[in-house]
Design an enzyme around this catalytic site. Structure first.
Site, short mmCIF file in Angstrom:
data_model
loop_
_atom_site.label_atom_id
_atom_site.label_comp_id
_atom_site.label_asym_id
_atom_site.label_seq_id
_atom_site.Cartn_x
_atom_site.Cartn_y
_atom_site.Cartn_z
N HIS A 1 30.67 46.60 27.35
CA HIS A 1 30.05 47.39 28.41
C HIS A 1 29.61 48.77 27.92
O HIS A 1 28.61 49.31 28.38
CB HIS A 1 31.02 47.56 29.59
CG HIS A 1 30.46 48.41 30.69
ND1 HIS A 1 30.70 49.76 30.79
CD2 HIS A 1 29.64 48.10 31.72
CE1 HIS A 1 30.07 50.23 31.84
NE2 HIS A 1 29.41 49.26 32.43
N HIS B 1 30.11 38.92 36.73
CA HIS B 1 30.00 40.27 36.17
C HIS B 1 30.98 40.46 35.01
O HIS B 1 32.19 40.48 35.23
CB HIS B 1 30.29 41.27 37.29
CG HIS B 1 30.20 42.70 36.90
ND1 HIS B 1 31.29 43.53 36.90
CD2 HIS B 1 29.15 43.44 36.52
CE1 HIS B 1 30.91 44.75 36.55
NE2 HIS B 1 29.61 44.73 36.31
O1 G3P Z 1 24.43 45.01 35.31
C1 G3P Z 1 24.81 45.08 36.65
C2 G3P Z 1 26.00 45.92 36.66
O2 G3P Z 1 26.86 45.32 35.73
C3 G3P Z 1 25.65 47.31 36.26
O3 G3P Z 1 26.77 48.03 36.12
O4 G3P Z 1 28.11 49.37 34.66
O5 G3P Z 1 28.91 47.12 35.29
O6 G3P Z 1 27.04 47.37 33.69
P1 G3P Z 1 27.75 47.95 34.88
CA CA Z 2 26.12 45.18 33.41
#
Ligand code: G3P
Ligand code: CA
Length: 316
Positions: free
Chosen positions: A74, A32
């Site tokens: 992000h 992530h």
């Molecule tokens: O894309 C999966 C997860 O990353 C969604 O949440 O806010 O971390 O992009 P975010």
């Molecule tokens: Ca994401």
């Protein structure tokens, strides 16, 4: 939905019967924002560490610059993870925010990236850059060549409606980049993810067969997509869903509903530094998702922990 011919569909149907499910394959580890538990998110350094830690896929959240280049960030704003406030104090909008789409790639490349939370890598002391999508792909593909692996990419289209208003055809642009780097067809080592279902519909309208993932949050606007019927409808366009962990915790049947519809399930986000109280440790949470709920992969800031957990499961 898998976009395949009739023969392929029949073969897959047989595989479903034999294996017990279309997604009865090895569960995966999705880094992530890279190995973002250890290094500033969405930097080449975080992607390289995630690669070395054994991630199967490495995520890039994507936004556009003024000159139409995808960068890995992000937020559509820059101030959360860069020093834009001090570098360009006069370039904020009336709402007090610095928008990536107001800056050229050359300008964004002058910024220093720092951690969103914490101060282990203060801006300016360690020089981390905002990478382009192409740089991220080239790093991962280069490592694949060096190490003989086939680690995938997992781009998320951020703020599609916002970018559309700014005049960009985001879906066509991302397909152009992906095609240029060889990501075509249903077997490509990529998942394209988005919270905005109409963006996935548009990607299909552009005739891509790439695996698509609908992200699903707890927002009431996505309530319909959290139902059994809603997931069956999502499966007409997408190959999988990326639900918030809490959706599964509240309703474990969500996973079987998705699987019955032929959808993979990749929940977000498991963090070793933020384990919910109900688990004794991160392995407990990983066990719940991989083993008890039976998901097909997890987004995690700590890909080494998820890799070690899965490797441990394989040992007799
Ligand atoms: O894309 C999966 C997860 O990353 C969604 O949440 O806010 O971390 O992009 P975010
Ligand atoms: Ca994401």
């Amino acid at each position: 939905m898998l976009h395949l011919n009739t023969l392929s569909r029949l073969l897959i149907a047989c595989a479903v019967i034999v294996t017990g499910g279309l997604w009865a394959t090895e569960p995966i580890v999705i880094a992530h924002r890279g190995a973002s538990g250890y290094l500033p998110e969405h930097t080449l350094e975080a992607y390289a560490l995630a690669y070395g830690m054994g991630a199967d896929y490495i995520e890039q959240d994507l936004v556009l610059t003024k000159d139409g280049r995808f960068v890995a960030l992000h937020d559509i704003h820059l101030e959360g993870t860069t020093d834009v406030e001090t570098a360009f104090p006069d370039r904020k909008r009336e709402d007090g925010r610095w928008y990536a789409v107001d800056f050229t790639l050359a300008e964004i490349k002058t910024l220093s990236v720092h951690e969103r939370l914490g101060n282990r890598f203060p801006a300016g002391k360690a020089q981390f850059e905002v990478p382009t999508f192409e740089e991220a792909i080239e790093l991962i593909q280069g490592l694949n060549k060096t190490l003989g692996r086939n680690v995938g990419i997992y781009p998320e289209l951020k703020g599609v409606a916002f970018h559309r208003k700014a005049g960009f055809d985001v879906e066509a642009k991302v397909l152009e980049v992906l095609t240029r780097y060889g990501y075509t067809g249903a077997d490509a080592r990529v998942f394209v993810q988005c919270f905005e279902f109409d963006a996935l519909e548009r990607l299909r309208a552009l005739k891509t067969e790439l695996p698509l993932i609908l992200l699903i949050s707890n927002d009431k606007r996505q309530a319909g997509q959290r139902t059994e019927e809603g997931l069956a409808s999502v499966a007409k366009i997408a190959d999988g869903v990326g639900p918030s962990k809490s959706i599964i915790e509240k309703n474990p049947a969500f996973v079987s509903w998705a699987h019955d519809a032929g959808l993979a399930v990749h929940p977000y986000t498991i963090r070793t530094d933020d384990v919910p109280k109900k688990y004794t440790d991160s392995d407990g949470e990983l066990a719940a998702f991989y083993t008890q709920y039976g998901v097909d992969g997890v987004f995690t800031d700590f890909p080494d922990r998820a890799r070690a957990f899965l490797d441990g499961m394989k040992r007799p």
